[in-house]
Write a protein that holds these residues in place. Structure first.
Motif, PDB file in Angstrom:
ATOM      1  N   LEU A 199       0.809  -1.215   0.000  1.00 38.40           N
ATOM      2  CA  LEU A 199       0.000   0.000   0.000  1.00 38.40           C
ATOM      3  C   LEU A 199       0.845   1.269   0.000  1.00 38.40           C
ATOM      4  O   LEU A 199       0.305   2.370  -0.024  1.00 38.40           O
ATOM      5  CB  LEU A 199      -0.927  -0.005   1.218  1.00 38.40           C
ATOM      6  CG  LEU A 199      -2.020  -1.092   1.197  1.00 38.40           C
ATOM      7  CD1 LEU A 199      -2.740  -1.135   2.531  1.00 38.40           C
ATOM      8  CD2 LEU A 199      -2.998  -0.844   0.058  1.00 38.40           C
ATOM      9  N   LEU A 200       2.167   1.116   0.039  1.00 44.75           N
ATOM     10  CA  LEU A 200       3.064   2.273   0.048  1.00 44.75           C
ATOM     11  C   LEU A 200       4.151   2.098  -0.998  1.00 44.75           C
ATOM     12  O   LEU A 200       4.491   0.973  -1.374  1.00 44.75           O
ATOM     13  CB  LEU A 200       3.701   2.455   1.430  1.00 44.75           C
ATOM     14  CG  LEU A 200       2.752   2.778   2.580  1.00 44.75           C
ATOM     15  CD1 LEU A 200       3.475   2.639   3.906  1.00 44.75           C
ATOM     16  CD2 LEU A 200       2.190   4.188   2.424  1.00 44.75           C
ATOM     17  N   SER A 201       4.708   3.214  -1.425  1.00 45.49           N
ATOM     18  CA  SER A 201       5.798   3.172  -2.386  1.00 45.49           C
ATOM     19  C   SER A 201       7.106   3.530  -1.692  1.00 45.49           C
ATOM     20  O   SER A 201       7.172   3.638  -0.468  1.00 45.49           O
ATOM     21  CB  SER A 201       5.508   4.128  -3.538  1.00 45.49           C
ATOM     22  OG  SER A 201       6.485   4.000  -4.551  1.00 45.49           O
ATOM     23  N   THR A 202       8.153   3.717  -2.495  1.00 50.91           N
ATOM     24  CA  THR A 202       9.458   4.078  -1.942  1.00 50.91           C
ATOM     25  C   THR A 202       9.463   5.508  -1.409  1.00 50.91           C
ATOM     26  O   THR A 202      10.353   5.881  -0.660  1.00 50.91           O
ATOM     27  CB  THR A 202      10.538   3.960  -3.025  1.00 50.91           C
ATOM     28  OG1 THR A 202      10.159   4.768  -4.151  1.00 50.91           O
ATOM     29  CG2 THR A 202      10.680   2.524  -3.494  1.00 50.91           C
ATOM     30  N   ASN A 203       8.489   6.308  -1.821  1.00 50.17           N
ATOM     31  CA  ASN A 203       8.247   7.677  -1.337  1.00 50.17           C
ATOM     32  C   ASN A 203       9.532   8.409  -0.930  1.00 50.17           C
ATOM     33  O   ASN A 203       9.814   8.582   0.259  1.00 50.17           O
ATOM     34  CB  ASN A 203       7.244   7.644  -0.188  1.00 50.17           C
ATOM     35  CG  ASN A 203       5.868   7.218  -0.661  1.00 50.17           C
ATOM     36  OD1 ASN A 203       5.652   6.970  -1.847  1.00 50.17           O
ATOM     37  ND2 ASN A 203       4.922   7.108   0.249  1.00 50.17           N
ATOM     38  N   PRO A 204      10.287   8.889  -1.931  1.00 52.58           N
ATOM     39  CA  PRO A 204      11.607   9.461  -1.663  1.00 52.58           C
ATOM     40  C   PRO A 204      11.562  10.869  -1.083  1.00 52.58           C
ATOM     41  O   PRO A 204      10.566  11.583  -1.180  1.00 52.58           O
ATOM     42  CB  PRO A 204      12.247   9.485  -3.049  1.00 52.58           C
ATOM     43  CG  PRO A 204      11.085   9.656  -3.980  1.00 52.58           C
ATOM     44  CD  PRO A 204       9.976   8.844  -3.363  1.00 52.58           C
ATOM     45  N   GLY A 214       1.268  13.413  -1.617  1.00 52.20           N
ATOM     46  CA  GLY A 214       0.128  12.887  -2.350  1.00 52.20           C
ATOM     47  C   GLY A 214      -1.208  13.373  -1.834  1.00 52.20           C
ATOM     48  O   GLY A 214      -1.894  14.168  -2.477  1.00 52.20           O
ATOM     49  N   THR A 215      -1.579  12.949  -0.642  1.00 50.13           N
ATOM     50  CA  THR A 215      -2.906  13.238  -0.094  1.00 50.13           C
ATOM     51  C   THR A 215      -3.162  14.740   0.030  1.00 50.13           C
ATOM     52  O   THR A 215      -4.239  15.230  -0.329  1.00 50.13           O
ATOM     53  CB  THR A 215      -3.065  12.559   1.279  1.00 50.13           C
ATOM     54  OG1 THR A 215      -2.744  11.166   1.152  1.00 50.13           O
ATOM     55  CG2 THR A 215      -4.485  12.695   1.787  1.00 50.13           C
ATOM     56  N   LYS A 236      -3.729   2.816  -1.902  1.00 52.23           N
ATOM     57  CA  LYS A 236      -4.293   1.893  -2.897  1.00 52.23           C
ATOM     58  C   LYS A 236      -4.600   2.578  -4.218  1.00 52.23           C
ATOM     59  O   LYS A 236      -4.824   1.904  -5.231  1.00 52.23           O
ATOM     60  CB  LYS A 236      -5.555   1.219  -2.350  1.00 52.23           C
ATOM     61  CG  LYS A 236      -6.691   2.162  -2.026  1.00 52.23           C
ATOM     62  CD  LYS A 236      -7.893   1.408  -1.473  1.00 52.23           C
ATOM     63  CE  LYS A 236      -9.016   2.349  -1.049  1.00 52.23           C
ATOM     64  NZ  LYS A 236      -9.486   3.244  -2.125  1.00 52.23           N
ATOM     65  N   ASP A 237      -4.608   3.908  -4.252  1.00 53.74           N
ATOM     66  CA  ASP A 237      -4.906   4.626  -5.492  1.00 53.74           C
ATOM     67  C   ASP A 237      -3.688   4.775  -6.402  1.00 53.74           C
ATOM     68  O   ASP A 237      -3.821   5.237  -7.541  1.00 53.74           O
ATOM     69  CB  ASP A 237      -5.460   6.022  -5.189  1.00 53.74           C
ATOM     70  CG  ASP A 237      -6.811   5.963  -4.506  1.00 53.74           C
ATOM     71  OD1 ASP A 237      -7.568   5.002  -4.780  1.00 53.74           O
ATOM     72  OD2 ASP A 237      -7.116   6.857  -3.699  1.00 53.74           O
ATOM     73  N   VAL A 238      -2.502   4.420  -5.911  1.00 55.66           N
ATOM     74  CA  VAL A 238      -1.284   4.546  -6.717  1.00 55.66           C
ATOM     75  C   VAL A 238      -1.325   3.547  -7.876  1.00 55.66           C
ATOM     76  O   VAL A 238      -1.620   2.369  -7.693  1.00 55.66           O
ATOM     77  CB  VAL A 238      -0.027   4.316  -5.859  1.00 55.66           C
ATOM     78  CG1 VAL A 238       1.225   4.170  -6.743  1.00 55.66           C
ATOM     79  CG2 VAL A 238       0.160   5.468  -4.878  1.00 55.66           C
ATOM     80  N   PRO A 278      -3.594   7.307 -16.263  1.00 57.41           N
ATOM     81  CA  PRO A 278      -2.846   8.414 -15.657  1.00 57.41           C
ATOM     82  C   PRO A 278      -2.510   8.091 -14.207  1.00 57.41           C
ATOM     83  O   PRO A 278      -3.337   7.550 -13.466  1.00 57.41           O
ATOM     84  CB  PRO A 278      -3.801   9.595 -15.759  1.00 57.41           C
ATOM     85  CG  PRO A 278      -4.691   9.265 -16.924  1.00 57.41           C
ATOM     86  CD  PRO A 278      -4.871   7.776 -16.864  1.00 57.41           C
ATOM     87  N   THR A 279      -1.299   8.432 -13.788  1.00 55.66           N
ATOM     88  CA  THR A 279      -0.853   8.056 -12.443  1.00 55.66           C
ATOM     89  C   THR A 279      -1.260   9.061 -11.369  1.00 55.66           C
ATOM     90  O   THR A 279      -1.263   8.724 -10.185  1.00 55.66           O
ATOM     91  CB  THR A 279       0.676   7.923 -12.407  1.00 55.66           C
ATOM     92  OG1 THR A 279       1.278   9.174 -12.770  1.00 55.66           O
ATOM     93  CG2 THR A 279       1.149   6.833 -13.359  1.00 55.66           C
ATOM     94  N   ASN A 280      -1.582  10.306 -11.752  1.00 47.40           N
ATOM     95  CA  ASN A 280      -1.857  11.368 -10.778  1.00 47.40           C
ATOM     96  C   ASN A 280      -0.788  11.390  -9.686  1.00 47.40           C
ATOM     97  O   ASN A 280      -1.065  11.346  -8.486  1.00 47.40           O
ATOM     98  CB  ASN A 280      -3.242  11.197 -10.154  1.00 47.40           C
ATOM     99  CG  ASN A 280      -3.634  12.410  -9.305  1.00 47.40           C
ATOM    100  OD1 ASN A 280      -3.039  13.482  -9.390  1.00 47.40           O
ATOM    101  ND2 ASN A 280      -4.654  12.239  -8.470  1.00 47.40           N
ATOM    102  N   THR A 281       0.456  11.454 -10.121  1.00 44.41           N
ATOM    103  CA  THR A 281       1.583  11.466  -9.188  1.00 44.41           C
ATOM    104  C   THR A 281       1.632  12.778  -8.421  1.00 44.41           C
ATOM    105  O   THR A 281       1.449  13.855  -8.993  1.00 44.41           O
ATOM    106  CB  THR A 281       2.903  11.277  -9.949  1.00 44.41           C
ATOM    107  OG1 THR A 281       2.845  10.024 -10.649  1.00 44.41           O
ATOM    108  CG2 THR A 281       4.089  11.270  -9.012  1.00 44.41           C
ATOM    109  N   GLY A 282       1.888  12.678  -7.115  1.00 43.37           N
ATOM    110  CA  GLY A 282       2.012  13.849  -6.266  1.00 43.37           C
ATOM    111  C   GLY A 282       3.452  14.086  -5.843  1.00 43.37           C
ATOM    112  O   GLY A 282       4.178  13.137  -5.526  1.00 43.37           O
TER     113      GLY A 282
END
Length: 351
Positions: A154-159, A240-241, A249-251, A261-265
């Motif tokens: 549910l999470l990414s590497t979020n750098p 993101g949020t 889960k929206d990633v 589309p990824t809607n990357t934040g």
């Protein structure tokens, strides 16, 4: 093969123009991709070309976005990237943050409807050119990290990246994922046919996973155990949020999905040291701290104490002298891409 910065930039620009980007935008992205490669961020540099081009051709990225500010106050802004290339969105966002920081002392600019933008440090480094401090956060473009103790990714590497100017020393530049290894490094290992070190990934039974070609079966490990999980969470909420961008889960896994589309934040915070006093004195004080750390007593067997960003700085100097190396597997991949687009190869050959 070793190539110059201009060769990398021009190759990338040719490819992006061929798939519909305006030449000015293509050159900006090419320059930033070349910068990534020359500073040693190979997992987020030219090796991403095939992936970027594939997503543009599939309709997953808008080649001619209307990047615009949709919310704004004196020291903040929210940029809508209109599903354009992340490099373009974040260059625009960083420029806005720098200008606002000149007036307000500090500025925070977030993005929504953006895309992968290369290595995190690219954007804080832009503030260094203006003598400013910058912090960057992003939600990664695929989830490879579960909550601590869980299995659902549910999470990414979020750098996060932080750049701090100096006077005479190389700038202090921290660029890190909240996982032990960024997924770009896993992709690089797979392309080169190398194995991953134990400690990067585990399988769903908790056993070490070292074959990067099986990475889809495993989970990345957070830095510092549960602390890294906590960092991934809060950075994702801020990048993101807070921006109305994808999180949890929206990633969208942009490795597996070329269309959605990824809607990357992303978010960047810029601080002008002049708001706190003499900026030159600040830089000199940073130099003192850097030299104290470097000159401190070392453990047996340690040849040098490194500061964040020093090795990237040296790699960049070396690449400027001799060009940056392109591994044979990557060169072959780029040649194939060039042939498919009908453009001049990076290696100089014609299709």
């Amino acid at each position: 093969m070793h190539v110059t910065r201009d060769e990398l930039r021009d190759f990338a620009a040719r490819a992006f123009v061929r798939v519909g980007l305006p030449e000015s935008d293509a050159c900006i992205i090419g320059e930033l991709m070349a910068e990534a490669e020359f500073q040693g961020s190979e997992g987020h540099g030219i090796m991403r070309m095939n992936h970027y081009i594939r997503r543009i051709q599939a309709g997953g990225v808008n080649p001619k976005p209307n990047i615009r500010v949709v919310e704004e106050r004196a020291a903040m802004a929210l940029v809508d990237g209109d599903n354009g290339m992340g490099h373009l969105v974040m260059k625009r966002a960083t420029g806005i943050a720098i200008e606002k920081a000149r007036t307000c002392g500090v500025a925070w600019v977030g993005s929504q409807h953006s895309n992968h933008a290369g290595p995190a440090s690219l954007y804080p480094r832009m503030a260094l050119e203006h003598g400013m401090v910058a912090l960057y956060f992003a939600v990664g473009n695929a989830n490879h990290l579960p909550p601590w103790g869980g299995l659902d990714m549910l999470l990414s590497t979020n750098p996060i990246a932080v750049a701090i100017p100096t006077h005479e020393e190389p700038p202090v530049v921290l660029d890190m994922a909240t996982t032990v290894a960024a997924y770009g490094k896993v992709k690089t290992k797979a392309q080169r046919g190398e194995t991953m070190p134990v400690g990067w990934m585990i399988d769903r039974q908790g056993n070490p996973l070292t074959d990067p070609k099986r990475s889809a079966e495993g989970l990345l490990l957070p830095i510092g155990g549960y602390k890294g999980y906590g960092l991934a969470l809060v950075f994702g909420l801020l990048a993101g949020t807070l921006n109305g961008a994808a999180m949890g889960k929206d990633v969208i896994d942009f490795n597996a999905d070329d269309v959605t589309p990824t809607n990357t934040g992303q978010a960047i915070c810029v601080i002008d040291p002049a708001a706190f006093g003499d900026p030159l004195e600040f830089k000199k004080r940073v130099d003192v701290v850097v030299r104290d750390l470097r000159a401190s007593e070392r453990m047996p067997g340690v040849e040098r104490i490194w500061l964040p960003g020093e090795q990237s700085h040296l790699k960049k100097l070396e690449a400027q002298r001799n060009g940056t190396p392109i591994a044979p597997a990557l060169q072959k991949s780029l040649d194939t891409l060039a042939d498919s687009l009908g453009i001049l190869r990076l290696s100089g050959g014609t299709p």
